[in-house]
Design an enzyme around this catalytic site. Structure first.
Site, short mmCIF file in Angstrom:
data_model
loop_
_atom_site.label_atom_id
_atom_site.label_comp_id
_atom_site.label_asym_id
_atom_site.label_seq_id
_atom_site.Cartn_x
_atom_site.Cartn_y
_atom_site.Cartn_z
N THR A 80 50.83 16.87 91.11
CA THR A 80 51.39 15.90 92.03
C THR A 80 51.00 14.51 91.55
OG1 THR A 80 49.47 15.97 93.50
CG2 THR A 80 51.29 17.45 94.02
N CYS A 81 51.93 13.58 91.60
CA CYS A 81 51.61 12.20 91.24
C CYS A 81 50.57 11.69 92.23
CB CYS A 81 52.87 11.34 91.31
SG CYS A 81 52.55 9.58 91.06
N VAL A 82 49.43 11.28 91.71
CA VAL A 82 48.32 10.92 92.59
C VAL A 82 48.67 9.75 93.50
CG1 VAL A 82 47.12 9.49 90.86
CG2 VAL A 82 45.83 10.57 92.72
#
Length: 131
Positions: A80-82
């Site tokens: 997941t894109c942080v």
């Protein structure tokens, strides 16, 4: 047919759009055709696929669980894109600790990564498909 490596980019939320479910079905088809799915990068609302707190109705498909099982069975990285995840309340244990939050909710099998991970996938996989 030659063997290809794939990475997917999922922008659609876990529920509320068909995007994430279509990506999952595509992922299964890639693997069934003998190709390698290296990673799935969840971006924008797609990060909601990584929540450990969604509880679909008994008669609904549990997409988060399905991603976890696919990743475990076929050694696929779920990222997941942080930044997008933090904005949407999807928080890993490390991020919770760093930001002084009482708990985390990133599902097992998912990691949080930066856009550099997506850039690396784009440079190293034969195909990158966005949903």
């Amino acid at each position: 047919m030659s063997h290809l490596t794939y990475s997917l980019v999922v922008n659609g939320s876990v529920y509320g759009s068909q995007s994430a479910r279509s990506a999952y079905q595509f992922a299964k088809a890639v693997i069934e055709q003998g190709h390698t799915l290296v990673s799935v990068f969840f971006y924008q609302d797609g990060v909601t696929n990584g929540t450990a707190l969604s509880v679909p109705a008994n008669d609904e498909f549990d997409l988060s669980k399905a991603w976890q099982e696919l990743a475990q069975q076929h050694q696929v990285r779920l990222e997941t894109c942080v930044a997008a995840a933090l904005r949407r309340g999807i928080v890993s244990e490390d991020e919770a600790s760093q930001h002084g939050l009482a708990q985390s909710n990133l599902a097992d099998g998912f990691t949080q990564a930066g856009l550099g991970s997506l850039a690396e996938a784009m440079l190293s996989q034969d195909r990158v498909v966005q949903f």
